[in-house]
Design a protein around this motif. Sequence first.
Motif, PDB file in Angstrom:
ATOM      1  N   LEU A   1       0.841  -1.197   0.000  1.00 21.43           N
ATOM      2  CA  LEU A   1       0.000   0.000   0.000  1.00 21.43           C
ATOM      3  C   LEU A   1       0.874   1.245   0.000  1.00 21.43           C
ATOM      4  CD1 LEU A   1      -2.747   1.457   0.243  1.00 21.43           C
ATOM      5  CD2 LEU A   1      -2.508   1.263   2.735  1.00 21.43           C
ATOM      6  N   GLU A   2       0.546   2.166  -0.887  1.00 22.01           N
ATOM      7  CA  GLU A   2       1.234   3.453  -0.968  1.00 22.01           C
ATOM      8  C   GLU A   2       0.215   4.552  -0.677  1.00 22.01           C
ATOM      9  OE1 GLU A   2       2.485   5.690  -4.823  1.00 22.01           O
ATOM     10  OE2 GLU A   2       4.159   4.360  -4.289  1.00 22.01           O
ATOM     11  N   LEU A   3       0.473   5.346   0.351  1.00 24.58           N
ATOM     12  CA  LEU A   3      -0.413   6.448   0.719  1.00 24.58           C
ATOM     13  C   LEU A   3       0.281   7.775   0.429  1.00 24.58           C
ATOM     14  CD1 LEU A   3      -2.004   5.481   4.177  1.00 24.58           C
ATOM     15  CD2 LEU A   3      -3.032   5.333   1.907  1.00 24.58           C
ATOM     16  N   THR A   4      -0.400   8.640  -0.315  1.00 26.41           N
ATOM     17  CA  THR A   4       0.102   9.987  -0.584  1.00 26.41           C
ATOM     18  C   THR A   4      -0.815  10.986   0.102  1.00 26.41           C
ATOM     19  OG1 THR A   4       1.036   9.356  -2.724  1.00 26.41           O
ATOM     20  CG2 THR A   4       0.632  11.703  -2.357  1.00 26.41           C
ATOM     21  N   ALA A   5      -0.239  11.885   0.892  1.00 26.43           N
ATOM     22  CA  ALA A   5      -1.014  12.900   1.614  1.00 26.43           C
ATOM     23  C   ALA A   5      -0.642  14.283   1.099  1.00 26.43           C
ATOM     24  CB  ALA A   5      -0.760  12.811   3.113  1.00 26.43           C
ATOM     25  N   PHE A   6      -1.661  15.067   0.748  1.00 24.14           N
ATOM     26  CA  PHE A   6      -1.487  16.437   0.260  1.00 24.14           C
ATOM     27  C   PHE A   6      -1.995  17.394   1.330  1.00 24.14           C
ATOM     28  CE2 PHE A   6      -3.520  20.145  -1.770  1.00 24.14           C
ATOM     29  CZ  PHE A   6      -2.437  20.691  -2.449  1.00 24.14           C
ATOM     30  N   LEU A   7      -1.136  18.315   1.781  1.00 24.28           N
ATOM     31  CA  LEU A   7      -1.504  19.325   2.768  1.00 24.28           C
ATOM     32  C   LEU A   7      -1.896  20.599   2.027  1.00 24.28           C
ATOM     33  CD1 LEU A   7      -1.765  20.328   5.666  1.00 24.28           C
ATOM     34  CD2 LEU A   7       0.689  20.808   5.656  1.00 24.28           C
ATOM     35  N   ALA A   8      -3.178  20.956   2.085  1.00 24.96           N
ATOM     36  CA  ALA A   8      -3.701  22.035   1.250  1.00 24.96           C
ATOM     37  C   ALA A   8      -3.083  23.389   1.561  1.00 24.96           C
ATOM     38  CB  ALA A   8      -5.223  22.108   1.406  1.00 24.96           C
TER      39      ALA A   8
ATOM     40  N   ARG B   1      -3.127  -8.722   5.269  1.00 21.52           N
ATOM     41  CA  ARG B   1      -4.550  -8.609   4.941  1.00 21.52           C
ATOM     42  C   ARG B   1      -5.455  -8.797   6.154  1.00 21.52           C
ATOM     43  NH1 ARG B   1      -6.063  -9.554  -0.629  1.00 21.52           N
ATOM     44  NH2 ARG B   1      -4.228  -9.696  -1.983  1.00 21.52           N
ATOM     45  N   ASP B   2      -4.965  -9.468   7.196  1.00 20.92           N
ATOM     46  CA  ASP B   2      -5.802  -9.753   8.363  1.00 20.92           C
ATOM     47  C   ASP B   2      -5.840  -8.609   9.371  1.00 20.92           C
ATOM     48  OD1 ASP B   2      -6.413 -12.287   7.377  1.00 20.92           O
ATOM     49  OD2 ASP B   2      -4.612 -13.168   8.291  1.00 20.92           O
ATOM     50  N   SER B   3      -5.025  -7.588   9.183  1.00 20.64           N
ATOM     51  CA  SER B   3      -5.022  -6.465  10.140  1.00 20.64           C
ATOM     52  C   SER B   3      -4.807  -5.152   9.393  1.00 20.64           C
ATOM     53  CB  SER B   3      -3.944  -6.665  11.207  1.00 20.64           C
ATOM     54  OG  SER B   3      -2.671  -6.838  10.612  1.00 20.64           O
ATOM     55  N   LEU B   4      -5.694  -4.863   8.456  1.00 14.86           N
ATOM     56  CA  LEU B   4      -5.546  -3.677   7.620  1.00 14.86           C
ATOM     57  C   LEU B   4      -5.655  -2.384   8.427  1.00 14.86           C
ATOM     58  CD1 LEU B   4      -7.640  -4.579   4.430  1.00 14.86           C
ATOM     59  CD2 LEU B   4      -5.150  -4.531   4.683  1.00 14.86           C
ATOM     60  N   GLN B   5      -6.697  -2.286   9.246  1.00 20.07           N
ATOM     61  CA  GLN B   5      -7.007  -1.011   9.895  1.00 20.07           C
ATOM     62  C   GLN B   5      -5.872  -0.479  10.773  1.00 20.07           C
ATOM     63  OE1 GLN B   5      -7.968  -0.318  13.298  1.00 20.07           O
ATOM     64  NE2 GLN B   5      -8.316   1.839  12.818  1.00 20.07           N
ATOM     65  N   PRO B   6      -5.272  -1.273  11.674  1.00 23.46           N
ATOM     66  CA  PRO B   6      -4.177  -0.726  12.485  1.00 23.46           C
ATOM     67  C   PRO B   6      -2.954  -0.345  11.659  1.00 23.46           C
ATOM     68  CG  PRO B   6      -4.457  -3.088  12.886  1.00 23.46           C
ATOM     69  CD  PRO B   6      -5.638  -2.644  12.103  1.00 23.46           C
ATOM     70  N   GLN B   7      -2.708  -1.069  10.554  1.00 28.07           N
ATOM     71  CA  GLN B   7      -1.561  -0.733   9.711  1.00 28.07           C
ATOM     72  C   GLN B   7      -1.787   0.588   8.975  1.00 28.07           C
ATOM     73  OE1 GLN B   7       0.190  -4.536   7.698  1.00 28.07           O
ATOM     74  NE2 GLN B   7      -1.958  -4.966   8.120  1.00 28.07           N
ATOM     75  N   VAL B   8      -2.999   0.769   8.447  1.00 31.73           N
ATOM     76  CA  VAL B   8      -3.315   2.016   7.751  1.00 31.73           C
ATOM     77  C   VAL B   8      -3.302   3.180   8.731  1.00 31.73           C
ATOM     78  CG1 VAL B   8      -5.074   3.251   6.434  1.00 31.73           C
ATOM     79  CG2 VAL B   8      -4.646   0.835   5.977  1.00 31.73           C
ATOM     80  N   ARG B   9      -3.821   2.947   9.927  1.00 29.99           N
ATOM     81  CA  ARG B   9      -3.814   4.012  10.934  1.00 29.99           C
ATOM     82  C   ARG B   9      -2.384   4.442  11.263  1.00 29.99           C
ATOM     83  NH1 ARG B   9      -6.645   4.080  16.954  1.00 29.99           N
ATOM     84  NH2 ARG B   9      -5.460   5.844  17.741  1.00 29.99           N
ATOM     85  N   GLU B  10      -1.475   3.479  11.361  1.00 28.34           N
ATOM     86  CA  GLU B  10      -0.079   3.794  11.654  1.00 28.34           C
ATOM     87  C   GLU B  10       0.528   4.652  10.542  1.00 28.34           C
ATOM     88  OE1 GLU B  10       3.457   1.233  13.691  1.00 28.34           O
ATOM     89  OE2 GLU B  10       2.594   0.398  11.860  1.00 28.34           O
ATOM     90  N   MET B  11       0.169   4.353   9.296  1.00 25.32           N
ATOM     91  CA  MET B  11       0.673   5.140   8.166  1.00 25.32           C
ATOM     92  C   MET B  11       0.094   6.553   8.182  1.00 25.32           C
ATOM     93  SD  MET B  11       0.399   2.192   5.204  1.00 25.32           S
ATOM     94  CE  MET B  11       1.275   3.095   3.917  1.00 25.32           C
ATOM     95  N   LEU B  12      -1.214   6.661   8.451  1.00 29.52           N
ATOM     96  CA  LEU B  12      -1.857   7.974   8.474  1.00 29.52           C
ATOM     97  C   LEU B  12      -1.338   8.833   9.625  1.00 29.52           C
ATOM     98  CD1 LEU B  12      -5.538   6.949   7.654  1.00 29.52           C
ATOM     99  CD2 LEU B  12      -3.981   8.248   6.190  1.00 29.52           C
TER     100      LEU B  12
END
Length: 333
Positions: free
Chosen positions: A109-116, A130-141
């Motif tokens: 997963l590649e997340l790009t964040a744009f600060l307006a 795949r079994d723990s998507l939400q905590p991994q995405v939260r860590e990235m965000l």
Amino acid sequence: MRRRWYAATIAVALVLLDVAAWAEVVLMLPPSGQGVQESFAGHLRKDSRLAVVELGHQLVAEEQEVAALRTISDGLADDATEFETLAHHTHANWVVSPVVHLTDGGVRLELTAFLASTGRCETVARELDRDSLQPQVREMLAVLLRQEGVGTGALPWEKSPSALRSSPPGEKRIETEQTASSTQEPSRSFMPLLGATFGGSTTLARPEQAVGSSTAWQGGVRAGIRFGEALELALGLRSNIAGPKATGFDLSARYGFRISEGIRVGPELAPGGFVQGGGAQRTSLSLRFSLVGSLDITPHISIEAQAGDITWVATGEESLFLGGATLAAVARL
């Protein structure tokens, strides 16, 4: 007693309103990528939106998101210019774009964040379980959605700085892009501020035994710190230059929502004290609520207008309520 209960209820409501307004607005775009199963993309989108909320931010409504994406020619935003367009249409502070890459036996997963407010783009990536998507995405965000940026150190999911060096040739962990603007704000995590204010007020409700004029004009000063791009804490001092003799001082907390480039609107809550002169000679607790609009003239100078200035003053058995408006010129150093 009843009036005191009303005043306490209003004060609590204003505090709750101000706290709720501190969250930043995030536009979380749908996941993109070739060969990604629709069911997986749906789970990833749901978990990504949940992660944004758990981090204390507000999500752009899905109907606003759909309407904004119609302004993109191919319906897929993938550069800073298109992110800026989406932020403008949705009034978002952040735009986040997830891109999924299928690897040998896994998913990346590649997340790009744009600060307006600054036009900054940053990207982080990781292999997903795949079994723990939400905590991994939260860590990235949590790494991406902060005013100071990602930084240069090892990311939380990297075992050591050497993990970055082991990335395939040509692959970048962080990509940063800046867009210039004549009113772009400095990207420091905090800035001292100093301002001069001028305003007027009138009595909305006062004790029955009160006498004298109910209208006053004030001059004052304000000094404090802006944290990031939107939150400000400041000490303020106001004194009546016409009308009843009185001086007010407070500690204000303000959050400004970005409406467009260089323009912010948001609430301000300010507990403090109110010193009455003349025959009363009394010092009382006060609580002020205002709606503040700010226009940046340069990256360091802005003009502000406060509407409402609803102020509750605890004068004893009966409370004093004031309302008014204020203009200010503010320099951020």
